[in-house]
Design a protein around this motif. Structure first.
Motif, PDB file in Angstrom:
ATOM      1  N   GLU A 150       0.859  -1.179   0.000  1.00  0.00           N
ATOM      2  CA  GLU A 150       0.000   0.000   0.000  1.00  0.00           C
ATOM      3  C   GLU A 150       0.897   1.231   0.000  1.00  0.00           C
ATOM      4  O   GLU A 150       0.622   2.218  -0.661  1.00  0.00           O
ATOM      5  CB  GLU A 150      -0.875  -0.017   1.251  1.00  0.00           C
ATOM      6  CG  GLU A 150      -1.895   1.086   1.303  1.00  0.00           C
ATOM      7  CD  GLU A 150      -2.810   0.875   2.497  1.00  0.00           C
ATOM      8  OE1 GLU A 150      -3.379  -0.216   2.623  1.00  0.00           O
ATOM      9  OE2 GLU A 150      -2.903   1.818   3.297  1.00  0.00           O
ATOM     10  N   LYS A 158      -0.843  -4.118   1.730  1.00  0.00           N
ATOM     11  CA  LYS A 158      -2.311  -3.960   1.711  1.00  0.00           C
ATOM     12  C   LYS A 158      -2.954  -4.919   2.716  1.00  0.00           C
ATOM     13  O   LYS A 158      -2.597  -6.108   2.755  1.00  0.00           O
ATOM     14  CB  LYS A 158      -2.860  -4.221   0.303  1.00  0.00           C
ATOM     15  CG  LYS A 158      -2.496  -3.116  -0.660  1.00  0.00           C
ATOM     16  CD  LYS A 158      -3.051  -3.376  -2.038  1.00  0.00           C
ATOM     17  CE  LYS A 158      -2.601  -2.254  -2.961  1.00  0.00           C
ATOM     18  NZ  LYS A 158      -2.595  -2.622  -4.363  1.00  0.00           N
ATOM     19  N   GLU A 159      -3.871  -4.372   3.467  1.00  0.00           N
ATOM     20  CA  GLU A 159      -4.519  -5.098   4.568  1.00  0.00           C
ATOM     21  C   GLU A 159      -5.031  -6.484   4.141  1.00  0.00           C
ATOM     22  O   GLU A 159      -4.860  -7.474   4.848  1.00  0.00           O
ATOM     23  CB  GLU A 159      -5.674  -4.224   5.083  1.00  0.00           C
ATOM     24  CG  GLU A 159      -6.343  -4.723   6.341  1.00  0.00           C
ATOM     25  CD  GLU A 159      -5.471  -4.582   7.588  1.00  0.00           C
ATOM     26  OE1 GLU A 159      -4.612  -3.672   7.620  1.00  0.00           O
ATOM     27  OE2 GLU A 159      -5.643  -5.419   8.493  1.00  0.00           O
ATOM     28  N   GLU A 160      -5.633  -6.546   2.959  1.00  0.00           N
ATOM     29  CA  GLU A 160      -6.291  -7.804   2.544  1.00  0.00           C
ATOM     30  C   GLU A 160      -5.293  -8.923   2.254  1.00  0.00           C
ATOM     31  O   GLU A 160      -5.688 -10.071   2.111  1.00  0.00           O
ATOM     32  CB  GLU A 160      -7.187  -7.556   1.317  1.00  0.00           C
ATOM     33  CG  GLU A 160      -6.470  -7.065   0.070  1.00  0.00           C
ATOM     34  CD  GLU A 160      -6.470  -5.546  -0.080  1.00  0.00           C
ATOM     35  OE1 GLU A 160      -6.391  -4.852   0.962  1.00  0.00           O
ATOM     36  OE2 GLU A 160      -6.534  -5.062  -1.219  1.00  0.00           O
TER      37      GLU A 160
END
Ligand code: SF4
Ligand code: SF4
Length: 242
Positions: A150, A158-160
């Motif tokens: 990110e 990225k969180e996902e």
């Protein structure tokens, strides 16, 4: 995606020890693959370990699934970098490309390994620790990890993607020589906070006498010896002269 054809599987257990991440187990006389662990390295498929041909590949239809597979399967090549495997080829070809210049230190943090693997959550912890300490991470054109970021300048993934498991992956970057001790201190702190292992590769250019101050820095930091050196000579014609 790797699956067991339940109709073909006899539950013989032959496949279990071949999986480098322990993702296969036999439950109620049938093999099952824990999909939260399996990164589709295809060791079991490539080596045709099942005598009944019960291990099958299914299409991987997500970006992160494709990434997991490519990064965990040494015979796959990352499209963006054109390099097989997990990282860049810079560690081996710096004499040609000159990415790490005099006065700089190239860092390769090789996270996870067969038998252990690593979650991207732990990769993020390490990446954020070393960027805070002054490491500038490599970008998308050279290293696969950057595709998941990110904010590459902060090592933020990225969180996902954070729960994703991979066999291993390399965090790469460089810093000025004087920042090197801060990177080591950051690694010594963060290693206690992660649930996997890493090894550290350090790249420097040496002077005409083969000297680099990095060895004294390592001595002062109390890094355990012996250090293992690798010098690549003659891998290609240098593009840099300074
Ligand atoms: S080797 Fe094949 S048949 Fe035996 S447990 Fe594994 S998948 Fe099932
Ligand atoms: S693809 Fe790799 S991790 Fe997945 S079950 Fe097969 S050997 Fe294990």
């Amino acid at each position: 995606m790797t699956v067991i054809n339940q109709e073909k599987c006899t539950g013989c257990g032959t496949c279990v020890p071949y999986c480098p991440l322990g993702a296969i187990s036999v439950v109620s006389k049938k093999a099952v693959i824990d999909q939260t662990i399996c990164p589709n390295c295809y060791v079991c498929v490539r080596n045709k370990v099942c005598p009944f041909d019960a291990i099958e590949k299914q299409e991987i239809d997500t970006f992160i699934g494709q990434f997991q597979h490519i990064i965990s399967d040494p015979v796959e090549t990352t499209e963006q970098t054109g390099v097989p495997g997990r990282g860049t080829e810079e560690s081996k070809t710096n004499d040609v490309t000159g990415r790490v210049k005099k006065g700089e230190v190239g860092i390769c943090i090789d996270m996870g390994r067969p038998g252990i693997g690593c979650r991207l959550r732990d990769v993020e912890k390490v990446a954020m620790a070393v960027t805070s300490a002054g490491l500038k991470l490599e970008g998308e054109d050279t290293t696969p990890l950057a595709m998941l970021m990110e904010d590459n300048s902060k090592g933020k993934i990225k969180e996902e993607y954070l729960d994703t498991n991979v066999l291993s992956i390399i965090i790469e970057g460089k810093c000025p020589m004087e920042t090197f001790p801060e990177i080591i201190k950051a690694l010594q702190k963060v290693e206690k906070e992660i649930d996997t292992v890493f090894s550290l590769g350090v790249m420097v250019r040496v002077d005409e006498n083969g000297y680099s101050p990095i060895l004294e820095q390592m001595e002062q930091l109390g890094l355990p010896k012996p250090y293992r050196g690798k010098i690549n000579v003659g891998l290609g014609r240098p593009l840099i002269t300074e």
